[in-house]
Design a protein around this motif. Structure first.
Motif, PDB file in Angstrom:
ATOM      1  N   VAL A  54       0.854  -1.196   0.000  1.00 52.47           N
ATOM      2  CA  VAL A  54       0.000   0.000   0.000  1.00 52.47           C
ATOM      3  C   VAL A  54       0.886   1.242   0.000  1.00 52.47           C
ATOM      4  O   VAL A  54       1.863   1.312   0.751  1.00 52.47           O
ATOM      5  CB  VAL A  54      -0.910   0.022   1.254  1.00 52.47           C
ATOM      6  N   ARG A  55       0.547   2.225  -0.833  1.00 51.24           N
ATOM      7  CA  ARG A  55       1.233   3.520  -0.810  1.00 51.24           C
ATOM      8  C   ARG A  55       0.305   4.551  -0.177  1.00 51.24           C
ATOM      9  O   ARG A  55      -0.885   4.627  -0.504  1.00 51.24           O
ATOM     10  CB  ARG A  55       1.612   3.971  -2.218  1.00 51.24           C
ATOM     11  N   VAL A  56       0.861   5.348   0.738  1.00 53.90           N
ATOM     12  CA  VAL A  56       0.118   6.442   1.362  1.00 53.90           C
ATOM     13  C   VAL A  56       0.880   7.731   1.076  1.00 53.90           C
ATOM     14  O   VAL A  56       2.063   7.850   1.423  1.00 53.90           O
ATOM     15  CB  VAL A  56      -0.017   6.234   2.889  1.00 53.90           C
ATOM     16  N   ASP A  57       0.232   8.680   0.430  1.00 54.18           N
ATOM     17  CA  ASP A  57       0.892   9.942   0.087  1.00 54.18           C
ATOM     18  C   ASP A  57       1.129  10.784   1.336  1.00 54.18           C
ATOM     19  O   ASP A  57       0.401  10.689   2.333  1.00 54.18           O
ATOM     20  CB  ASP A  57       0.044  10.739  -0.903  1.00 54.18           C
ATOM     21  N   ALA A  58       2.153  11.617   1.278  1.00 51.59           N
ATOM     22  CA  ALA A  58       2.449  12.532   2.377  1.00 51.59           C
ATOM     23  C   ALA A  58       1.225  13.374   2.702  1.00 51.59           C
ATOM     24  O   ALA A  58       0.558  13.901   1.808  1.00 51.59           O
ATOM     25  CB  ALA A  58       3.624  13.430   1.994  1.00 51.59           C
ATOM     26  N   TYR A  96      -0.706   8.978  10.611  1.00 53.94           N
ATOM     27  CA  TYR A  96      -0.581  10.070   9.642  1.00 53.94           C
ATOM     28  C   TYR A  96       0.758   9.952   8.925  1.00 53.94           C
ATOM     29  O   TYR A  96       1.811   9.790   9.557  1.00 53.94           O
ATOM     30  CB  TYR A  96      -0.674  11.400  10.394  1.00 53.94           C
ATOM     31  N   ALA A  97       0.743  10.014   7.594  1.00 53.31           N
ATOM     32  CA  ALA A  97       1.967   9.882   6.804  1.00 53.31           C
ATOM     33  C   ALA A  97       2.727  11.202   6.775  1.00 53.31           C
ATOM     34  O   ALA A  97       2.217  12.219   6.291  1.00 53.31           O
ATOM     35  CB  ALA A  97       1.633   9.437   5.385  1.00 53.31           C
ATOM     36  N   LEU A  98       3.954  11.211   7.296  1.00 50.83           N
ATOM     37  CA  LEU A  98       4.791  12.411   7.279  1.00 50.83           C
ATOM     38  C   LEU A  98       5.476  12.600   5.933  1.00 50.83           C
ATOM     39  O   LEU A  98       5.977  13.686   5.626  1.00 50.83           O
ATOM     40  CB  LEU A  98       5.844  12.329   8.384  1.00 50.83           C
ATOM     41  N   GLU A  99       5.534  11.553   5.145  1.00 53.33           N
ATOM     42  CA  GLU A  99       6.127  11.594   3.807  1.00 53.33           C
ATOM     43  C   GLU A  99       5.478  10.494   2.986  1.00 53.33           C
ATOM     44  O   GLU A  99       4.708   9.685   3.513  1.00 53.33           O
ATOM     45  CB  GLU A  99       7.643  11.388   3.886  1.00 53.33           C
ATOM     46  N   ASP A 100       5.758  10.463   1.700  1.00 54.16           N
ATOM     47  CA  ASP A 100       5.251   9.361   0.895  1.00 54.16           C
ATOM     48  C   ASP A 100       5.740   8.057   1.518  1.00 54.16           C
ATOM     49  O   ASP A 100       6.948   7.857   1.701  1.00 54.16           O
ATOM     50  CB  ASP A 100       5.761   9.465  -0.542  1.00 54.16           C
ATOM     51  N   THR A 101       4.806   7.190   1.855  1.00 54.18           N
ATOM     52  CA  THR A 101       5.140   6.009   2.652  1.00 54.18           C
ATOM     53  C   THR A 101       4.596   4.752   1.991  1.00 54.18           C
ATOM     54  O   THR A 101       3.474   4.743   1.472  1.00 54.18           O
ATOM     55  CB  THR A 101       4.565   6.146   4.080  1.00 54.18           C
ATOM     56  N   TYR A 102       5.414   3.708   2.019  1.00 52.69           N
ATOM     57  CA  TYR A 102       5.025   2.418   1.459  1.00 52.69           C
ATOM     58  C   TYR A 102       4.876   1.416   2.602  1.00 52.69           C
ATOM     59  O   TYR A 102       5.780   1.267   3.429  1.00 52.69           O
ATOM     60  CB  TYR A 102       6.066   1.933   0.452  1.00 52.69           C
TER      61      TYR A 102
END
Length: 409
Positions: free
Chosen positions: A50-54, A114-120
Motif C-alpha cells: 500500500v502507498r500512502v501519500d504525504a 498520519y503519513a509524514l512523507e510518501d510512505t510504502y
C-alpha cells in the motif's frame, strides 16, 4: 495545540516495491525476527503493498480496525485527539509495525496514523493472519514476538485509561487474554475424525472470558493409529495458549517419527519443553493421550488429567496416574498402558484434574451409560464445568470420549 507537521515528499521513495525489497524490510521488523525465507514468503502471500501519500491518514482514531501495517519505506506519526487538537504519540520508521491490535478484533482504533512523507506499507488483514495461525510452525515462531508487541501496545492503552481516570486497569491482560482465545480457536481441530469401530466426540468448552488454557487435538502416528489428546497449560496466565501451541507443535513433530510407545512420545516432548526448544514459549503442560487400534487403546498422561475407562456395565476404572506435567521434570520417563475395550466400553479424558472430577464423571454417566459419544460428552463436560459461553464463566475445559462400537469384521 501541536501544529500539523509539514509533509515531506520523498524523492527517494521507490515507485514500485519488489518482493526482494519487501523481504529485506521484513527482516528488520521485530515482529518477524527469526523467520526463515519460506516464512517470509508465506507472509508476503497474505500481504498487500500500500502507498500512502504525504499528508494522508492510513486510518483515523475511532475507525474500526481490521489490518495491521509494516512500514517498508517512509514514516508514520501516531497521534491522539485532544480537546485542543492532537497529541503526538510516536513516529514510526521503516522496519517498524503498527496497528497490531487489529489482529485481535475490530475494536475502534485508539489513535490516528498520519503519513509524514510518501510512505510504502505492507498491509496484513486480521482474517488472513488468523488463518495463518492454524499452522504448526510459522505461527509458533511468531508468537513470542507478537505477544511482546501486543503487550507493549496494551500497556500503553492501560496508561491512557489511567490518564483519563478510567477504572479499567486490566487492559493489558485482557488484550493478551483475547489473543490467547483467538490462538486457541485456531489450534482446535475443525472436525472429529471417523475411526472404524469407534464412536468419538471431543470438545473444548470456551467461555467468553476463558483464558484459552486448554485444548484438544488429534493426529496420526507413523504406525497408522489415530491419537487423541487433551491438554492444559499448568500456569493459567496470559501466555497459556502460547504454551499449548508450543507443546502441540512438539507433540505433532515427534509423532511424525517412529516412537516405541506413547510414553516415549511424552518423554521426548517433555525434554524438548524443558530444554527450551521453542525459546520463550516453553512451560509445563498437562497432556492425556490415547491411540486407537482394533479393540484396544494405548493410554499415557502427564499431569493432573482425569481419565477413566467406563465399562458397559457402568463399572469405572481410574487411569489417572498424575505423573509430572510435560516440561516440569526433564529426567522423567513416562509410561503407557494398554486398555482392552469391549463393545460399549469407553475411555473418558478431561482436563479438569480436581480430586472430585472422576466422581463427577461417574455421576454424570451413572444409570444411563454413555449412549452415543456426543451425548455422553455433553453430560461429562457440563458436570465438570457448568459455566458456558452465555453465563460469562471463566473455566476452560477440554474433554474427549471414545466409545468402542461393534468390532470390525
Amino acid at each position: 495545540m501541536d501544529p500539523t507537521p509539514t509533509p515531506v515528499v520523498s524523492e527517494s521513495a521507490p515507485p514500485v516495491l519488489t518482493r526482494e525489497q519487501i523481504s529485506v524490510r521484513l527482516r528488520e521488523v521485530a515482529l518477524f525476527q527469526g523467520l526463515s525465507q519460506d516464512d517470509l514468503s508465506e507472509l508476503l502471500g497474505i500481504s498487500e503493498a500500500v502507498r500512502v501519500d504525504a499528508g494522508e491518514y492510513v486510518f483515523e482514531e475511532g475507525e474500526r480496525g481490521d489490518h495491521f501495517y509494516v512500514i517498508v519505506h517512509g514514516s508514520i506519526e501516531l497521534r491522539k485527539a485532544t480537546g485542543s487538537g492532537f497529541k503526538k504519540l510516536a513516529i514510526m520508521k521503516a522496519g517498524q509495525a503498527f496497528g497490531e491490535m487489529a489482529l485481535l478484533n475490530q475494536t475502534p482504533r485508539s489513535a490516528s496514523a498520519y503519513a509524514l512523507e510518501d510512505t510504502y506499507l505492507l498491509s496484513v488483514s486480521r482474517a488472513a493472519f488468523a488463518q495463518m495461525l492454524g499452522g504448526d510452525t510459522l505461527s509458533v515462531r511468531l508468537l513470542k514476538n507478537l505477544s511482546k508487541a501486543l503487550w507493549a501496545t496494551s500497556v500503553r492503552l492501560a496508561a491512557q485509561n489511567q490518564t483519563r481516570g478510567s477504572t479499567d486497569h486490566d487492559t493489558g491482560h485482557e488484550t493478551l487474554a483475547e489473543f490467547n482465545r483467538l490462538l486457541r480457536a485456531r489450534l482446535l481441530p475443525r472436525v472429529t475424525p471417523r475411526v472404524s469401530g469407534y464412536d468419538i466426540a471431543a470438545a473444548t468448552l470456551a467461555p467468553r472470558q476463558g483464558s484459552g488454557a486448554t485444548a484438544w487435538d488429534w493426529f496420526v502416528l507413523t504406525d497408522g493409529r489415530p491419537a487423541f489428546a487433551v491438554m492444559k497449560a499448568v500456569k493459567n496466565d496470559i501466555f497459556a495458549a502460547q504454551r499449548l501451541a508450543a507443546a502441540r507443535m512438539l507433540l505433532r513433530s515427534l509423532a511424525a517419527e517412529p516412537q516405541p510407545s506413547l510414553g516415549s512420545l511424552l518423554t521426548k516432548t517433555s525434554r524438548g519443553l524443558r530444554a527450551g526448544w521453542i525459546e520463550g514459549l516453553s512451560g509445563p503442560v498437562m497432556v492425556g493421550i490415547v491411540a486407537l487400534a482394533d479393540g484396544a487403546g494405548e493410554w499415557a498422561e502427564a499431569g493432573a488429567i482425569t481419565a477413566l475407562v467406563v465399562r458397559r456395565d457402568g463399572a469405572a476404572e481410574d487411569l489417572s496416574r498424575h505423573a509430572p506435567p510435560l516440561g516440569e521434570d526433564g529426567d522423567r520417563n513416562y509410561e503407557s498402558e494398554i486398555i482392552v475395550m469391549a463393545e460399549d466400553d469407553c475411555v473418558v479424558a478431561l482436563t479438569d484434574g480436581h480430586s472430585d472430577a472422576a466422581a463427577s464423571v461417574t455421576e454424570a454417566l451413572e444409570g444411563r451409560g454413555i449412549g452415543n459419544a456426543r451425548d455422553g460428552l455433553s453430560r461429562v463436560v457440563g458436570r465438570a464445568s457448568p459455566a458456558d459461553g452465555s453465563t460469562g464463566g471463566s473455566s476452560d475445559v477440554s474433554a474427549s470420549i471414545i466409545r468402542r462400537t461393534a468390532p470390525s469384521r
